[in-house]
Design an enzyme around this catalytic site. Structure first.
Site, mmCIF file in Angstrom:
data_model
loop_
_atom_site.group_PDB
_atom_site.id
_atom_site.type_symbol
_atom_site.label_atom_id
_atom_site.label_comp_id
_atom_site.label_asym_id
_atom_site.label_seq_id
_atom_site.Cartn_x
_atom_site.Cartn_y
_atom_site.Cartn_z
ATOM 1 N N GLU A 175 36.680 39.017 52.427
ATOM 2 C CA GLU A 175 37.801 39.179 53.145
ATOM 3 C C GLU A 175 38.286 40.544 53.004
ATOM 4 O OE1 GLU A 175 42.008 36.861 51.647
ATOM 5 O OE2 GLU A 175 40.727 37.219 50.108
ATOM 6 N N SER A 220 47.155 39.531 43.049
ATOM 7 C CA SER A 220 48.612 40.209 42.723
ATOM 8 C C SER A 220 48.114 41.723 42.379
ATOM 9 C CB SER A 220 49.332 39.599 41.774
ATOM 10 O OG SER A 220 48.926 39.585 40.452
#
Length: 378
Positions: A244, A357
């Protein structure tokens, strides 16, 4: 001329020729916070890319790709962004699941799933995050059990990008009862067009809905649709995350450059550039983007790269509203029409949350890269 320069010239020329006619109106359309824009037309454009051999360029030739080198893949993504070509609709299938199957899937899985990804005939979404397992992905509670030759899946996923446009989802589920954390998870390929699957769009700050909640209530998939061994899902899921954050991010940075250049031009037009603080922040943004590119070319740790670009982009959104001035607090039209700078400010708030995060990325860098003691856990 080197082979990379020839490859760059080839894709640049192809885009100049083909991003015209009915496709010309797609320039600059789509992307984060704007995935709703001309989706059907962008899907047609991507199938046009596929028909001419410009999808999955980094895949091996035996699986329908071009076998492009890393340098050639960088050239492709940069030229695609420089041409202002529309945002891709098949990113998750092509850049995430495809490489995962090539490296970890069975030959039967490759034969079944890779051709439709390359041809953009089947779209995929990522079933990782849950309401209680977002950045702490190991807390996954979605469960699956083998019954009569099928996996039966129950649970909920959230922040599932483009699930409402997808036919399939790769799902991280707990398949060993009583297991905890990273153990007992499996990586399943689950169809979304069967009973037991409900997709609910989530309205975002921008007023658009590219994220979704996905509910599995007795949803089924074939027993063979597990990537890797049952219980080995964490390793496969982490491999997917590595893909990714690969070379396609260099194209993302070209988009960042376009945003920064447009913001500098706006600051000059409206007089904001006369403010020394604004000039300093624009200069720092330019230097930060140069550092981002240098790091990507050098192969910066994926967590460090994600941490850095997400904060850079969020800060650019905040700077954009400073440059726009007080008028930036007003919607362009009723009931909630946003301009590009307002949309950038609002959607970039999510950059530091999705795909891991910032807090989690800092922990990963500290523990796995710097070798510091692990954070105490209850």
């Amino acid at each position: 001329m080197s082979s990379v320069e020839e490859f760059r010239a080839e894709i640049r020329g192809w885009l100049k020729t083909h991003l015209s006619g009915s496709f010309a109106a797609l320039k600059g359309r789509g992307g984060p916070g704007r995935e709703h824009e001309a989706f059907a037309e962008r899907l047609a454009w991507e199938r046009h890319l596929a028909a001419h051999g410009w999808t999955c360029v980094g895949w091996p030739e035996k699986y329908g790709g071009r076998g492009a080198s890393i340098e050639e893949q960088i050239a492709f993504h940069e030229e695609y962004a420089l041409a202002d070509a529309p945002a891709r609709v098949n990113h998750i299938g092509e850049q995430l699941l495809g490489p995962t199957l090539i490296d970890h899937g069975t030959e039967e899985q490759k034969a079944r799933f890779l051709p439709p990804i390359r041809a953009v005939e089947e779209l995929w979404c990522q079933g990782y995050s849950e309401p209680g397992a977002g950045s702490d992905l190991a807390a996954v509670r979605t469960r699956a059990a083998l019954e009569d030759g099928r996996w039966v899946v129950d649970g909920q996923k959230i922040w599932t990008s483009l699930a409402h446009e997808s036919q399939w989802c790769f799902v991280l589920a707990r398949t060993e009862p009583g297991s905890r954390r990273h153990a007992g998870l499996s990586y399943l390929l689950v169809p979304l067009d069967r009973p037991g699957v409900e997709i609910r769009p989530i309205v975002q700050l921008t007023g658009t809905s590219e994220f979704n909640e996905v509910f599995f209530d007795g949803a089924v998939t074939d027993a063979a649709n597990v990537v890797g061994a049952p219980g080995d899902g964490w390793r496969i899921a982490m491999a997917t995350l590595g893909y990714e954050r690969g070379v396609s991010t260099l194209g993302q940075q070209v988009g960042f450059r376009r945003e920064l250049d447009a913001l500098v031009a706006l600051a000059r037009r409206n007089g904001a550039a006369a403010d020394p603080d604004i000039r300093d922040r624009l200069t720092r943004a330019w230097a930060g983007l140069e550092a981002l590119r240098a790091g990507a070319l050098r192969g910066t740790d994926p967590s460090a790269a994600k941490l850095y670009w997400s904060h850079w982009h969020r800060d650019l959104g905040e700077l954009a509203l400073e440059v726009c001035g007080p008028a930036a607090t007003l919607a362009a039209g009723a009931p909630y029409e946003l301009d590009d700078w307002q949309r950038l400010f609002l959607f970039s708030r999510a950059d530091t949350v999705y795909a891991g995060s910032s807090e989690i990325q800092r922990n990963i860098i500290a523990e796995r890269v710097l070798g510091l003691p692990k954070e105490p856990r209850p």
